[in-house]
Scaffold this motif. Sequence first.
Motif, short mmCIF file in Angstrom:
data_model
loop_
_atom_site.label_atom_id
_atom_site.label_comp_id
_atom_site.label_asym_id
_atom_site.label_seq_id
_atom_site.Cartn_x
_atom_site.Cartn_y
_atom_site.Cartn_z
N ASP A 90 18.42 49.88 45.36
CA ASP A 90 18.13 51.24 44.90
C ASP A 90 19.36 51.79 44.19
O ASP A 90 20.41 51.16 44.16
CB ASP A 90 17.69 52.15 46.04
N GLY A 91 19.21 53.00 43.63
CA GLY A 91 20.29 53.58 42.85
C GLY A 91 21.56 53.82 43.65
O GLY A 91 22.67 53.63 43.15
N ALA A 92 21.39 54.23 44.91
CA ALA A 92 22.56 54.53 45.75
C ALA A 92 23.38 53.27 46.00
O ALA A 92 24.61 53.29 45.92
CB ALA A 92 22.10 55.15 47.07
N GLU A 93 22.72 52.17 46.32
CA GLU A 93 23.43 50.92 46.56
C GLU A 93 24.11 50.42 45.29
O GLU A 93 25.26 49.98 45.32
CB GLU A 93 22.46 49.87 47.09
N PHE A 94 23.41 50.52 44.17
CA PHE A 94 23.96 50.05 42.90
C PHE A 94 25.22 50.83 42.53
O PHE A 94 26.23 50.23 42.10
CB PHE A 94 22.90 50.17 41.81
N GLN A 95 25.20 52.14 42.69
CA GLN A 95 26.38 52.93 42.33
C GLN A 95 27.56 52.55 43.21
O GLN A 95 28.70 52.56 42.76
CB GLN A 95 26.09 54.43 42.45
N ASN A 96 27.28 52.20 44.46
CA ASN A 96 28.37 51.91 45.40
C ASN A 96 29.07 50.60 45.10
O ASN A 96 30.31 50.54 45.11
CB ASN A 96 27.83 51.91 46.83
N TYR A 97 28.32 49.54 44.81
CA TYR A 97 29.02 48.27 44.61
C TYR A 97 29.57 48.09 43.20
O TYR A 97 30.44 47.26 42.96
CB TYR A 97 28.18 47.07 45.04
N THR A 98 29.09 48.88 42.25
CA THR A 98 29.63 48.78 40.89
C THR A 98 30.87 49.64 40.68
O THR A 98 31.72 49.32 39.85
CB THR A 98 28.58 49.20 39.85
N GLY A 99 30.97 50.77 41.38
CA GLY A 99 32.06 51.70 41.15
C GLY A 99 31.93 52.46 39.84
O GLY A 99 32.88 53.12 39.39
N LEU A 100 30.76 52.42 39.22
CA LEU A 100 30.55 53.12 37.95
C LEU A 100 30.83 54.62 38.01
O LEU A 100 31.28 55.21 37.02
CB LEU A 100 29.13 52.87 37.44
N PRO A 101 30.58 55.29 39.16
CA PRO A 101 30.87 56.73 39.21
C PRO A 101 32.34 57.10 39.03
O PRO A 101 32.66 58.26 38.81
CB PRO A 101 30.39 57.13 40.62
N GLU A 102 33.23 56.10 39.09
CA GLU A 102 34.65 56.37 38.89
C GLU A 102 35.01 56.51 37.41
O GLU A 102 36.13 56.91 37.08
CB GLU A 102 35.50 55.26 39.52
N LEU A 103 34.10 56.17 36.53
CA LEU A 103 34.38 56.25 35.10
C LEU A 103 34.34 57.69 34.61
O LEU A 103 33.67 58.54 35.22
CB LEU A 103 33.34 55.42 34.32
N PRO A 104 35.03 58.00 33.50
CA PRO A 104 35.02 59.37 32.95
C PRO A 104 33.73 59.63 32.18
O PRO A 104 33.72 59.84 30.96
CB PRO A 104 36.25 59.37 32.03
N ALA A 105 32.63 59.62 32.90
CA ALA A 105 31.32 59.81 32.31
C ALA A 105 30.39 60.37 33.37
O ALA A 105 30.67 60.30 34.57
CB ALA A 105 30.78 58.48 31.78
N ILE A 106 29.27 60.94 32.93
CA ILE A 106 28.20 61.28 33.86
C ILE A 106 27.39 60.02 34.07
O ILE A 106 26.97 59.36 33.11
CB ILE A 106 27.33 62.42 33.29
N THR A 107 27.21 59.63 35.33
CA THR A 107 26.49 58.40 35.64
C THR A 107 25.23 58.73 36.43
O THR A 107 25.27 59.54 37.36
CB THR A 107 27.37 57.42 36.43
N VAL A 108 24.13 58.10 36.06
CA VAL A 108 22.84 58.36 36.68
C VAL A 108 22.24 57.03 37.12
O VAL A 108 22.23 56.06 36.35
CB VAL A 108 21.89 59.09 35.71
N PHE A 109 21.72 57.00 38.35
CA PHE A 109 21.19 55.77 38.93
C PHE A 109 19.76 56.00 39.39
O PHE A 109 19.51 56.48 40.49
CB PHE A 109 22.09 55.32 40.09
N PRO A 110 18.79 55.65 38.55
CA PRO A 110 17.38 55.85 38.89
C PRO A 110 16.92 54.85 39.95
O PRO A 110 17.51 53.78 40.14
CB PRO A 110 16.66 55.60 37.57
#
Length: 317
Positions: A90-110
């Motif tokens: 799911d989106g929550a798991e994906f955001q956690n193992y990628t670390g994408l939310p640390e980038l200087p961007a708005i990140t959305v995980f459907p």
Amino acid sequence: MKRTRPISLVLALVFGLALALTPRTAAASPPSQVESRPSAGCGVEKKSGNDQGTITSAGDERTYRVNIPRDYDFTDPLPLILGFHGRGSDGAEFQNYTGLPELPAITVFPDGIAEDGKRAWQGAPYASGADDVRFVADLLDSIESEYCIDLDRVFATGKSNGGGMVSVLACQLRDRFSAFATVAGAYYPQSFAGCDYSEPTPMLSIHGTGDATMHYEGGERQGETYPAVRTWLEPWTEAAGCTGSKDRKVGKKGEKVVRTQWQNCQDGTDVELYSVADGGHVWPGETMYSGGGYVTEHFSATETIWTFFESHPRIDE
């Protein structure tokens, strides 16, 4: 005895002083800092943080996670990255193992819709049948109206079935995105069926040669035959008018990673492949478990994808 300075030194000092007193003009902006195209959400006050959101699309309630950087300024357009999880995640798991939310961007995980108890996306034989392309279009409309997005820097990435969904979007919704990136992609025929490849499209793929789930050289799974990664990329290289390719080793500290760049592509539309020797069905450089097999520590999919995205804002003629 009186010492005299060499005439060359005197001239250098005078020239240096003159430069210091001359008004400086602004340096030319690098390509990543070209003028932005703000969305309707610029000016709408929003707080930073990590929240869950819901929208209704095609009659279904759909969920997603949205991450807003701490220094978010609702008047300053930011890049937007949509990240698509693999089957059963799911989106929550994906955001956690990628670390994408640390980038200087708005990140959305459907979140995909569950089929047989496992969330999945359009573009695979096990998809739920939901119109996920419509969902993504509706989600983009919602996010771009609520947050300050640079419409020329909207990107999509995903792993496994999520990478297959990125393939679907590149074929069916490319006008809403600037560039695409896949990791360990599941390129079932449904993920590129009917794609006309009519527009040069920046495309990056990262895949392990030891991926036992979606084989680097293609294979059969779920009753379907899927292509090798390079075969899947070929139509994108042809769409961009690329001629030939060049390989370069980019691995560090014993990690074997080869970067393939196709050459002479139109209008700066790069197509690239990173082949991770013996890499598994994983997100290279993961921050937590993302799948089975060998995982690189010093080669980061997240950093590589961000560098690619930064270099590929949409440039309309």
